[in-house]
Design a protein around this motif. Structure first.
Motif, PDB file in Angstrom:
ATOM      1  N   ALA A 193       1.050  -1.412  -0.148  1.00 40.30           N
ATOM      2  CA  ALA A 193      -0.232  -0.370   0.058  1.00 40.30           C
ATOM      3  C   ALA A 193       1.126   1.303   0.249  1.00 40.30           C
ATOM      4  O   ALA A 193       1.543   1.307   0.449  1.00 40.30           O
ATOM      5  CB  ALA A 193      -0.670  -0.422   1.012  1.00 40.30           C
ATOM      6  N   ARG A 194       0.163   1.774  -0.910  1.00 42.40           N
ATOM      7  CA  ARG A 194       1.317   3.956  -0.339  1.00 42.40           C
ATOM      8  C   ARG A 194       0.829   4.831  -0.518  1.00 42.40           C
ATOM      9  O   ARG A 194      -0.898   4.851  -0.650  1.00 42.40           O
ATOM     10  CB  ARG A 194       1.719   3.981  -1.864  1.00 42.40           C
ATOM     11  CG  ARG A 194       0.810   3.533  -3.328  1.00 42.40           C
ATOM     12  CD  ARG A 194       1.609   4.514  -4.516  1.00 42.40           C
ATOM     13  NE  ARG A 194       1.345   3.654  -5.501  1.00 42.40           N
ATOM     14  CZ  ARG A 194       1.247   4.612  -6.630  1.00 42.40           C
ATOM     15  NH1 ARG A 194       2.357   4.715  -7.121  1.00 42.40           N
ATOM     16  NH2 ARG A 194       1.005   4.643  -7.788  1.00 42.40           N
ATOM     17  N   PRO A 195       0.559   5.738   0.172  1.00 40.12           N
ATOM     18  CA  PRO A 195       0.135   7.120   0.299  1.00 40.12           C
ATOM     19  C   PRO A 195      -0.752   7.590  -0.385  1.00 40.12           C
ATOM     20  O   PRO A 195       0.282   7.556  -1.616  1.00 40.12           O
ATOM     21  CB  PRO A 195       0.471   7.579   1.553  1.00 40.12           C
ATOM     22  CG  PRO A 195       1.895   7.457   1.779  1.00 40.12           C
ATOM     23  CD  PRO A 195       2.567   6.009   0.750  1.00 40.12           C
ATOM     24  N   ARG A 196      -1.681   7.587  -0.610  1.00 34.14           N
ATOM     25  CA  ARG A 196      -1.866   8.621  -1.024  1.00 34.14           C
ATOM     26  C   ARG A 196      -1.982  10.457  -1.584  1.00 34.14           C
ATOM     27  O   ARG A 196      -2.075  10.946  -0.614  1.00 34.14           O
ATOM     28  CB  ARG A 196      -4.006   8.947  -1.352  1.00 34.14           C
ATOM     29  CG  ARG A 196      -5.371   7.569  -2.390  1.00 34.14           C
ATOM     30  CD  ARG A 196      -6.224   7.700  -2.423  1.00 34.14           C
ATOM     31  NE  ARG A 196      -6.498   6.166  -2.455  1.00 34.14           N
ATOM     32  CZ  ARG A 196      -7.104   6.144  -3.544  1.00 34.14           C
ATOM     33  NH1 ARG A 196      -6.382   6.620  -5.087  1.00 34.14           N
ATOM     34  NH2 ARG A 196      -7.762   4.921  -4.178  1.00 34.14           N
ATOM     35  N   ARG A 197      -1.962  11.246  -2.948  1.00 36.15           N
ATOM     36  CA  ARG A 197      -1.480  11.867  -2.673  1.00 36.15           C
ATOM     37  C   ARG A 197      -2.805  13.076  -2.281  1.00 36.15           C
ATOM     38  O   ARG A 197      -3.926  13.227  -2.474  1.00 36.15           O
ATOM     39  CB  ARG A 197      -0.929  13.212  -3.846  1.00 36.15           C
ATOM     40  CG  ARG A 197      -0.948  13.823  -4.309  1.00 36.15           C
ATOM     41  CD  ARG A 197      -0.020  14.850  -5.526  1.00 36.15           C
ATOM     42  NE  ARG A 197       1.210  13.940  -6.050  1.00 36.15           N
ATOM     43  CZ  ARG A 197       0.834  12.489  -7.011  1.00 36.15           C
ATOM     44  NH1 ARG A 197       0.225  12.335  -7.358  1.00 36.15           N
ATOM     45  NH2 ARG A 197       2.534  12.158  -6.668  1.00 36.15           N
ATOM     46  N   LEU A 198      -2.336  14.569  -0.922  1.00 31.62           N
ATOM     47  CA  LEU A 198      -3.395  15.111  -1.011  1.00 31.62           C
ATOM     48  C   LEU A 198      -2.856  16.265  -1.966  1.00 31.62           C
ATOM     49  O   LEU A 198      -2.098  16.625  -2.154  1.00 31.62           O
ATOM     50  CB  LEU A 198      -3.104  15.856  -0.261  1.00 31.62           C
ATOM     51  CG  LEU A 198      -4.191  16.163   1.104  1.00 31.62           C
ATOM     52  CD1 LEU A 198      -5.566  16.469   0.654  1.00 31.62           C
ATOM     53  CD2 LEU A 198      -3.768  16.969   2.322  1.00 31.62           C
ATOM     54  N   LEU A 199      -4.660  16.990  -2.224  1.00 36.53           N
ATOM     55  CA  LEU A 199      -4.159  17.764  -3.342  1.00 36.53           C
ATOM     56  C   LEU A 199      -5.034  19.459  -3.082  1.00 36.53           C
ATOM     57  O   LEU A 199      -6.185  18.903  -3.044  1.00 36.53           O
ATOM     58  CB  LEU A 199      -4.169  17.624  -4.944  1.00 36.53           C
ATOM     59  CG  LEU A 199      -4.378  18.982  -6.135  1.00 36.53           C
ATOM     60  CD1 LEU A 199      -3.206  19.879  -5.975  1.00 36.53           C
ATOM     61  CD2 LEU A 199      -4.807  18.403  -7.156  1.00 36.53           C
ATOM     62  N   LEU A 200      -4.019  20.414  -2.696  1.00 32.94           N
ATOM     63  CA  LEU A 200      -4.939  21.106  -2.418  1.00 32.94           C
ATOM     64  C   LEU A 200      -4.736  23.024  -2.504  1.00 32.94           C
ATOM     65  O   LEU A 200      -3.772  23.076  -3.323  1.00 32.94           O
ATOM     66  CB  LEU A 200      -4.338  21.987  -0.918  1.00 32.94           C
ATOM     67  CG  LEU A 200      -4.417  20.893  -0.338  1.00 32.94           C
ATOM     68  CD1 LEU A 200      -3.798  21.310   0.604  1.00 32.94           C
ATOM     69  CD2 LEU A 200      -6.194  20.638   0.845  1.00 32.94           C
ATOM     70  N   ARG A 227       5.321  13.612   4.260  1.00 34.45           N
ATOM     71  CA  ARG A 227       6.654  13.224   3.322  1.00 34.45           C
ATOM     72  C   ARG A 227       6.015  14.509   2.301  1.00 34.45           C
ATOM     73  O   ARG A 227       4.889  14.071   1.905  1.00 34.45           O
ATOM     74  CB  ARG A 227       6.755  11.890   3.373  1.00 34.45           C
ATOM     75  CG  ARG A 227       6.572  10.781   3.830  1.00 34.45           C
ATOM     76  CD  ARG A 227       7.542   9.570   4.443  1.00 34.45           C
ATOM     77  NE  ARG A 227       7.348   8.421   5.128  1.00 34.45           N
ATOM     78  CZ  ARG A 227       7.931   7.299   5.516  1.00 34.45           C
ATOM     79  NH1 ARG A 227       7.965   6.357   3.540  1.00 34.45           N
ATOM     80  NH2 ARG A 227       8.315   6.533   6.744  1.00 34.45           N
ATOM     81  N   PRO A 228       7.347  14.530   1.688  1.00 34.94           N
ATOM     82  CA  PRO A 228       7.697  15.402   0.401  1.00 34.94           C
ATOM     83  C   PRO A 228       7.472  14.280  -0.300  1.00 34.94           C
ATOM     84  O   PRO A 228       6.905  13.345  -1.057  1.00 34.94           O
ATOM     85  CB  PRO A 228       9.570  15.444   0.380  1.00 34.94           C
ATOM     86  CG  PRO A 228       9.711  15.211   1.668  1.00 34.94           C
ATOM     87  CD  PRO A 228       9.147  14.021   2.069  1.00 34.94           C
ATOM     88  N   GLY A 229       6.374  15.009  -1.425  1.00 39.44           N
ATOM     89  CA  GLY A 229       5.434  14.487  -2.384  1.00 39.44           C
ATOM     90  C   GLY A 229       4.449  13.623  -2.503  1.00 39.44           C
ATOM     91  O   GLY A 229       3.203  13.893  -2.935  1.00 39.44           O
TER      92      GLY A 229
END
Length: 370
Positions: A193-200, A227-229
């Protein structure tokens, strides 16, 4: 007034049990209004409570029902008599200061409230400069956890008697070398599993001025907590500007100064459709928004073409995991999404939430991590 104050507390408790959110500050305002109206009729008591305790039109029916029930139960409504001393324990510590304000036989009613709790629910546009500074400090402490998404990469599973992972023959044989060729502990793997990106996407137009800096602090808190990215932040106005790098420093004041220097159209006009088109073409559709949790922080006031805004929101929705629209005006009494931009965007969002206070931003932080 002692009996009246007790009735106020009981009445507010009944409203809360019925599902009406009544902050402590509103309770104090209601008590002060009754003291100013005394002696008051039931009609005046009704309107005093309606004006101070009800914040949303949809709560009026609940208020009417509870008020009618209170009248039928004890009939004390409308019998507001001589006021007692109203002591506000601002820190909620219950110190002895109330004893100093007692005069003769006049009763003292202690109402405890938390300044922080009141501030959490206060509209950021109505805050004093000191309150705004404290609200910014509370926002800086908010954290957003990453939502995980399935990954194609498999990870080694910790061995247990309930292991049902896929056998990894290569790893098992390499491990067997250390035991003379005997496979004592077969290695198994499971999906990673990997984290979903949060886009603001932050609207920095002039109409958002009372809220844009607080929302920028929310974006900074989210950026430094991951974390970065994992978090990307862009501003929308007459231009589209990426400010992720400026928000990576842990000093919130420095981060906002750097972001303000990078955004040349802060407090300017709004062309959300054009801004979203530029974002979708250059960053969003090619990769940044794909599979991401997208949060648009805007009041929906747009001077551009609403049809273009609708088209670009539809493009964004097709590639994103979820789209949340945060509108600080949604908390206003009687608000309806009638602005052209807001009406065009609303069919393409998964959640439409408030963003006018610290408490609403806390709820937003929970929403984007669930």
């Amino acid at each position: 007034m002692a009996e009246t104050a007790e009735w106020v507390v009981g009445f507010v408790a009944a409203l809360r049990r019925a599902g009406l959110p009544v902050p402590t500050g509103s309770t104090v305002m209601f008590a002060e209004a009754l003291a100013a109206l005394a002696p008051a009729s039931a009609d005046r008591v009704y309107w005093a409570g309606r004006a101070t305790l009800v914040r949303r039109p949809e709560d009026v029916a609940t208020y009417d029902r509870v008020f009618a029930a209170e009248q039928q139960n004890d009939g004390t409504v409308g019998h507001v008599e001589v006021p007692a001393t109203l002591y506000l324990d601002g820190d909620g510590h219950g110190d002895d200061e109330a004893d100093d304000v007692t005069t003769g036989d006049e009763p003292v009613v202690r109402l405890q409230w938390s300044a922080v709790e009141v501030l959490r629910h206060k509209d950021l546009a109505a805050c004093t400069p000191d309150e705004r500074d404290e609200a910014h400090r509370l926002i800086a402490d908010l954290r957003t956890r990453a939502v995980e998404r399935p990954s194609r990469r498999r990870v080694v599973e910790r061995r247990s008697h309930r292991s049902r992972g896929r056998p990894d023959l290569g790893r098992s044989l390499r491990r067997a070398v250390r035991t003379g060729g005997e496979v004592l502990r077969p290695v198994t793997t499971r999906p990673g599993a990997r984290p979903r990106r949060l886009l603001l996407l932050l609207d920095v137009s002039g109409s958002m001025e009372p809220y844009s800096r607080a929302l920028a602090r929310f974006a900074h808190a989210a950026t430094v907590a991951r974390r970065p990215g994992q978090v990307e932040v862009f501003t929308l106005g007459t231009r589209t500007t990426r400010i992720t790098h400026e928000l990576t420093t842990h000093d919130p004041d420095r981060a906002l100064r750097d972001a303000a220097a990078a955004v040349t159209d802060w407090d300017g006009g709004t062309r959300l459709g054009e801004g979203l088109r530029r974002f979708n073409q250059r960053w969003g559709v090619p990769g940044t928004a794909r599979g991401a949790v997208v949060v648009v922080l805007s009041d929906g006031w747009d001077r551009g073409d609403p049809a273009e805004l609708g088209r670009e929101m539809a493009r964004l929705r097709r590639v994103a995991h979820r789209v949340v629209w945060v509108n600080p005006l949604k908390a206003s009494p009687g608000y309806a999404p009638l602005a052209r931009g807001m009406a065009a965007a609303l069919p393409h969002v998964d959640a439409f939430v408030e963003g006018h206070s610290v408490a609403s931003l806390e709820a937003l932080a929970e929403l984007v991590t669930s």
